[in-house]
Design an enzyme around this catalytic site. Structure first.
Site, PDB file in Angstrom:
ATOM      1  N   ASN A 264      53.216  28.357  50.751  1.00  0.00           N
ATOM      2  CA  ASN A 264      52.186  28.310  49.807  1.00  0.00           C
ATOM      3  C   ASN A 264      51.876  27.222  49.610  1.00  0.00           C
ATOM      4  O   ASN A 264      53.202  26.966  48.180  1.00  0.00           O
ATOM      5  CB  ASN A 264      51.518  29.436  49.373  1.00  0.00           C
ATOM      6  CG  ASN A 264      50.601  29.436  48.879  1.00  0.00           C
ATOM      7  OD1 ASN A 264      49.515  29.050  48.151  1.00  0.00           O
ATOM      8  ND2 ASN A 264      49.801  30.833  49.669  1.00  0.00           N
TER       9      ASN A 264
ATOM     10  N   HIS B  37      50.089  26.194  44.374  1.00  0.00           N
ATOM     11  CA  HIS B  37      50.345  25.788  42.898  1.00  0.00           C
ATOM     12  C   HIS B  37      50.490  24.322  42.531  1.00  0.00           C
ATOM     13  O   HIS B  37      51.176  23.998  41.683  1.00  0.00           O
ATOM     14  CB  HIS B  37      51.523  26.487  42.595  1.00  0.00           C
ATOM     15  CG  HIS B  37      51.184  28.563  42.502  1.00  0.00           C
ATOM     16  ND1 HIS B  37      49.903  28.316  41.974  1.00  0.00           N
ATOM     17  CD2 HIS B  37      51.398  28.984  42.712  1.00  0.00           C
ATOM     18  CE1 HIS B  37      49.325  29.364  42.095  1.00  0.00           C
ATOM     19  NE2 HIS B  37      50.602  30.339  42.196  1.00  0.00           N
TER      20      HIS B  37
ATOM     21  N   HIS C 268      45.576  28.760  50.156  1.00  0.00           N
ATOM     22  CA  HIS C 268      44.178  30.030  50.155  1.00  0.00           C
ATOM     23  C   HIS C 268      43.314  28.665  49.002  1.00  0.00           C
ATOM     24  O   HIS C 268      43.179  28.670  48.180  1.00  0.00           O
ATOM     25  CB  HIS C 268      44.814  30.578  48.801  1.00  0.00           C
ATOM     26  CG  HIS C 268      43.970  32.469  48.604  1.00  0.00           C
ATOM     27  ND1 HIS C 268      44.107  33.101  47.804  1.00  0.00           N
ATOM     28  CD2 HIS C 268      42.713  32.460  49.798  1.00  0.00           C
ATOM     29  CE1 HIS C 268      43.017  33.757  47.847  1.00  0.00           C
ATOM     30  NE2 HIS C 268      42.091  33.088  47.900  1.00  0.00           N
TER      31      HIS C 268
ATOM     32  N   ARG D 179      39.498  29.156  47.596  1.00  0.00           N
ATOM     33  CA  ARG D 179      39.426  30.283  46.185  1.00  0.00           C
ATOM     34  C   ARG D 179      38.409  29.619  46.733  1.00  0.00           C
ATOM     35  O   ARG D 179      37.045  28.833  46.024  1.00  0.00           O
ATOM     36  CB  ARG D 179      40.221  30.373  45.496  1.00  0.00           C
ATOM     37  CG  ARG D 179      41.264  30.948  45.857  1.00  0.00           C
ATOM     38  CD  ARG D 179      42.039  30.913  43.925  1.00  0.00           C
ATOM     39  NE  ARG D 179      41.531  32.576  43.629  1.00  0.00           N
ATOM     40  CZ  ARG D 179      41.950  34.118  43.506  1.00  0.00           C
ATOM     41  NH1 ARG D 179      43.096  34.116  44.485  1.00  0.00           N
ATOM     42  NH2 ARG D 179      41.205  34.899  43.401  1.00  0.00           N
TER      43      ARG D 179
ATOM     44  N   ARG E 285      40.128  27.155  42.358  1.00  0.00           N
ATOM     45  CA  ARG E 285      41.113  26.645  41.108  1.00  0.00           C
ATOM     46  C   ARG E 285      41.762  26.085  41.347  1.00  0.00           C
ATOM     47  O   ARG E 285      43.063  25.476  40.982  1.00  0.00           O
ATOM     48  CB  ARG E 285      41.165  27.648  40.408  1.00  0.00           C
ATOM     49  CG  ARG E 285      42.306  28.857  41.690  1.00  0.00           C
ATOM     50  CD  ARG E 285      43.098  30.141  41.154  1.00  0.00           C
ATOM     51  NE  ARG E 285      41.714  30.967  40.282  1.00  0.00           N
ATOM     52  CZ  ARG E 285      42.175  32.609  40.088  1.00  0.00           C
ATOM     53  NH1 ARG E 285      43.563  32.644  39.959  1.00  0.00           N
ATOM     54  NH2 ARG E 285      40.729  33.590  39.991  1.00  0.00           N
TER      55      ARG E 285
ATOM     56  N   GLU F 201      44.526  30.869  54.579  1.00  0.00           N
ATOM     57  CA  GLU F 201      43.914  32.516  53.735  1.00  0.00           C
ATOM     58  C   GLU F 201      42.637  32.104  52.662  1.00  0.00           C
ATOM     59  O   GLU F 201      42.540  31.157  52.299  1.00  0.00           O
ATOM     60  CB  GLU F 201      45.002  31.908  53.014  1.00  0.00           C
ATOM     61  CG  GLU F 201      45.228  33.201  51.792  1.00  0.00           C
ATOM     62  CD  GLU F 201      46.142  33.824  51.033  1.00  0.00           C
ATOM     63  OE1 GLU F 201      47.403  32.940  51.325  1.00  0.00           O
ATOM     64  OE2 GLU F 201      45.466  34.220  49.997  1.00  0.00           O
TER      65      GLU F 201
ATOM     66  N   THR G  10      46.144  37.248  44.303  1.00  0.00           N
ATOM     67  CA  THR G  10      45.438  38.202  45.317  1.00  0.00           C
ATOM     68  C   THR G  10      46.642  39.891  44.626  1.00  0.00           C
ATOM     69  O   THR G  10      48.035  39.660  44.607  1.00  0.00           O
ATOM     70  CB  THR G  10      46.352  38.145  47.040  1.00  0.00           C
ATOM     71  OG1 THR G  10      45.830  36.184  46.791  1.00  0.00           O
ATOM     72  CG2 THR G  10      44.992  39.326  47.210  1.00  0.00           C
TER      73      THR G  10
ATOM     74  N   GLU H  92      49.358  40.810  57.763  1.00  0.00           N
ATOM     75  CA  GLU H  92      50.380  40.439  56.938  1.00  0.00           C
ATOM     76  C   GLU H  92      50.681  41.310  55.720  1.00  0.00           C
ATOM     77  O   GLU H  92      49.820  41.584  55.382  1.00  0.00           O
ATOM     78  CB  GLU H  92      49.742  38.725  55.591  1.00  0.00           C
ATOM     79  CG  GLU H  92      50.587  38.399  54.838  1.00  0.00           C
ATOM     80  CD  GLU H  92      50.308  37.361  54.254  1.00  0.00           C
ATOM     81  OE1 GLU H  92      49.785  36.401  54.961  1.00  0.00           O
ATOM     82  OE2 GLU H  92      50.790  37.230  53.191  1.00  0.00           O
TER      83      GLU H  92
ATOM     84  N   HIS I 239      53.844  37.663  49.703  1.00  0.00           N
ATOM     85  CA  HIS I 239      53.266  37.992  47.925  1.00  0.00           C
ATOM     86  C   HIS I 239      54.876  37.996  47.690  1.00  0.00           C
ATOM     87  O   HIS I 239      55.730  39.315  47.424  1.00  0.00           O
ATOM     88  CB  HIS I 239      52.934  38.880  48.082  1.00  0.00           C
ATOM     89  CG  HIS I 239      51.141  38.133  46.657  1.00  0.00           C
ATOM     90  ND1 HIS I 239      51.889  38.843  45.716  1.00  0.00           N
ATOM     91  CD2 HIS I 239      50.446  37.669  46.736  1.00  0.00           C
ATOM     92  CE1 HIS I 239      51.358  38.700  44.812  1.00  0.00           C
ATOM     93  NE2 HIS I 239      50.453  37.965  45.389  1.00  0.00           N
TER      94      HIS I 239
HETATM   95  N1  PXP Z   1      50.437  35.722  51.279  1.00  0.00           N
HETATM   96  C1  PXP Z   1      48.901  35.894  50.635  1.00  0.00           C
HETATM   97  C2  PXP Z   1      47.808  36.396  51.452  1.00  0.00           C
HETATM   98  C3  PXP Z   1      48.620  35.951  49.601  1.00  0.00           C
HETATM   99  O1  PXP Z   1      47.735  35.679  48.303  1.00  0.00           O
HETATM  100  C4  PXP Z   1      49.911  35.280  47.916  1.00  0.00           C
HETATM  101  C5  PXP Z   1      49.566  34.651  47.042  1.00  0.00           C
HETATM  102  O2  PXP Z   1      48.606  33.106  47.043  1.00  0.00           O
HETATM  103  C6  PXP Z   1      51.437  34.770  49.380  1.00  0.00           C
HETATM  104  C7  PXP Z   1      51.352  35.074  50.628  1.00  0.00           C
HETATM  105  C8  PXP Z   1      51.673  33.894  48.327  1.00  0.00           C
HETATM  106  O3  PXP Z   1      52.090  34.684  47.446  1.00  0.00           O
HETATM  107  P1  PXP Z   1      53.571  33.945  45.972  1.00  0.00           P
HETATM  108  O4  PXP Z   1      52.789  33.119  46.135  1.00  0.00           O
HETATM  109  O5  PXP Z   1      53.683  35.066  45.294  1.00  0.00           O
HETATM  110  O6  PXP Z   1      54.886  33.570  47.066  1.00  0.00           O
END
Ligand code: PXP
Length: 238
Positions: A6, A9, A42, A44, A48, A69, A100, A151, A191
């Site tokens: 992901n 960030h 993601h 949003r 952001r 996502e 999330t 997921e 997550h």
């Molecule tokens: N899966 C989902 C559905 C999420 O919302 C997130 C956070 O954006 C992640 C995975 C990844 O989580 P993390 O950034 O804590 O690794």
């Protein structure tokens, strides 16, 4: 088992200065070159981190799996269908949340998903994954809707205060994964996963397919570099 990184960030950091770097698309390329099977972002409602133009650039550049996502709003469904990713992961989204905060409450969203959301994706070829806590009832309703994948929300496990709470959460995730697999759906997870808790998840939870990791991986890459960090995660998964 596949690692999907992901990259939200990287965009968070870029947006902090508004100077166009670091570029999340360049980050996605490094992750894939290092061996990641795909990329998650993601988009949003408040934009952001990831922006619309990032999504279209990712679609062009990502060679592996692209996981979009999103919240199941009409706006996001329109963009998702236009982008045509491999996978769409539906999540709940709250304006004030930092990230999330939990899985979808299937009893609450079921009718809307059945009547508005799932028909939109019919015949698109985009696989639908629902982000759920490992509750049997939620899993059963997701199956009834015809979800391709679930997921599993691993945040509660990742944030467990002590060993006994962690063990309890692993047990729930294990049972959830078994139910999902028995129902013929793909088991994804994500997550809060990091280099310390990922080995425990893999040890205890069966049938795992796509593992989505963002914050801890991108954070570690500040010190180690993105390529090395992705490779360290892959070592654990392999
Ligand atoms: N899966 C989902 C559905 C999420 O919302 C997130 C956070 O954006 C992640 C995975 C990844 O989580 P993390 O950034 O804590 O690794």
């Amino acid at each position: 088992m596949r690692l999907l990184v992901n990259i939200d960030h990287i965009a968070t950091l870029r947006n902090a200065r508004g100077e166009g770097y670091p570029d999340p698309i360049e980050g996605a390329e490094v992750c894939e070159k290092a061996g990641a099977a795909g990329i998650v972002f993601h988009l949003r409602g408040d934009r952001r981190h990831i922006l619309d133009e990032d999504v279209y650039r990712l679609k062009k550049s990502v060679k592996g799996i692209l996981d979009f996502e999103m919240a199941a709003s009409d706006e996001m469904i329109r963009i998702c269908k236009d982008v045509d990713p491999h996978l769409c992961t539906l999540v709940p989204e709250g304006r004030e949340e930092l990230t999330t905060e939990g899985g979808l409450n299937m009893a609450v969203v079921y009718d809307d998903f059945e009547q508005r959301v799932f028909p939109e994706f019919k015949d698109t070829g985009i696989e639908l994954s629902l982000f759920l806590d490992p509750n049997p009832k939620d899993i059963e309703l997701a199956h009834k809707l015809g979800a391709d994948a679930i997921e599993l929300h691993t945040g509660t496990f990742a944030n467990a205060k002590d060993k006994s709470a962690q063990k309890h959460e692993l047990e729930r995730l294990k049972k959830g994964a078994e139910l999902i697999h028995e129902a013929g759906m793909t088991v994804n997870a994500g997550h809060g996963l990091n280099l310390n808790n990922l080995p425990l998840l893999i040890r205890d939870v069966p049938h795992l397919s796509d593992i989505s990791i963002g914050h801890a991986l991108i954070s570690k890459s500040i010190y180690w570099g993105l390529e090395r960090t992705v490779k360290e995660y892959l070592k654990i998964m392999n």
